[in-house]
Design an enzyme around this catalytic site. Sequence first.
Site, short mmCIF file in Angstrom:
data_model
loop_
_atom_site.label_atom_id
_atom_site.label_comp_id
_atom_site.label_asym_id
_atom_site.label_seq_id
_atom_site.Cartn_x
_atom_site.Cartn_y
_atom_site.Cartn_z
N SER A 68 0.83 -1.21 0.00
CA SER A 68 0.00 0.00 0.00
C SER A 68 0.87 1.26 0.00
O SER A 68 1.74 1.40 -0.86
CB SER A 68 -0.95 -0.05 1.20
OG SER A 68 -1.96 0.90 1.05
N ASP A 220 -9.73 -3.67 -5.75
CA ASP A 220 -8.89 -2.69 -5.07
C ASP A 220 -8.92 -1.39 -5.86
O ASP A 220 -8.64 -1.38 -7.06
CB ASP A 220 -7.46 -3.25 -4.98
CG ASP A 220 -6.49 -2.28 -4.32
OD1 ASP A 220 -6.93 -1.21 -3.86
OD2 ASP A 220 -5.29 -2.60 -4.27
N HIS A 250 -7.68 -4.86 -1.18
CA HIS A 250 -6.61 -4.03 -0.65
C HIS A 250 -6.37 -4.33 0.84
O HIS A 250 -7.32 -4.57 1.57
CB HIS A 250 -6.97 -2.54 -0.83
CG HIS A 250 -5.81 -1.62 -0.64
ND1 HIS A 250 -4.90 -1.36 -1.63
CD2 HIS A 250 -5.39 -0.91 0.44
CE1 HIS A 250 -3.98 -0.52 -1.18
NE2 HIS A 250 -4.25 -0.23 0.08
#
Length: 280
Positions: A68, A220, A250
């Site tokens: 991320s 995501d 995600h």
Amino acid sequence: LTSYDMLNRWTANKLDAVVVGVDYRLAPKYQFPVALEDVFAAVKFFLQDKILTKYGVDPTRICVSGDSCGASFATRVIQLMKNNPEFKIKIKAQALVYPQLRTLDLYTPSFRENEHGPLLSRDMALKIGCLYLTTDEVCFRALKANQHMPQGSRHLFKFVNWSIFLPEKYRKNQVYTEPILGRFDFSHPGLMDDRLSSLLVNDTLLQNLPLTYILTCQHDAVRDDGLMYVTRLRKVGVEVAHNHIEDGIHAAISYLGPPFYLHLGIRIRDKYISWLDENL
Ligand SMILES: *[C@@H]1O[C@H](CO)[C@@H](O)[C@H](O)[C@H]1NC(C)=O
Ligand SMILES: *[C@@H]1O[C@H](CO)[C@@H](O)[C@H](O)[C@H]1NC(C)=O
């Protein structure tokens, strides 16, 4: 760092590796580019000969990785190291797990498809993004309307034209259209800064980057960032291993232990670790 302690220990044990997790300072107290600067400083410190020797690290087998926003920092650190005479060590690999690599044009197919999550909704992603830049609430409204980019940013859109960089499978029949510029009374220099959006660099900077692993998840909002980076790196000859997780969401790798536990997170972790095991 608590939430990554388990993964870091797992990585160290599985790979018999030294793992350095960077406890960078957080927004909104510390805003752009403090976090990136912290990460960069930590990498620079660790890559000194005497520090590598102290920890018994083989300088020919170093990887910079993250997931991320950690993957965003990893991406940018690798770009910043290129042509930087302060670094004599050649990084062997970068591993990027669902990276977020752009703030301009926040209406990619993945942002549309995953507007309401799972886990990371479009609103939440935009709110988090704004807090890294500013506490001005106009930021969120401008980003939500996808009208946040200032006049004079048009030349950057070629770097994120997903009609070119996204495979048909993800584009479907959608066509990239340039966002409307400068309609909100909001502007921030970070929006045009490649330290915030690693996709905004030219092909010359991408050439000869290290061996790359990118993992993307279908469900995501930032999926297309990773997919576009795969395309752009391969286009300039960088060797990229790409895992796309069809049922992926995600942040799944953050749920590896109590109180929340996702099998998906373990699958993602194992793919990522086994790539490192084979390639580092
Ligand atoms: C994006 O790329 C497509 C395909 O090459 C092109 O037709 C279009 O004009 C580009 N869009 C922008 C806004 O640059
Ligand atoms: C690419 O970007 C680098 C760094 O920003 C710059 O120095 C270089 O002139 C650019 N090259 C081209 C061909 O635009």
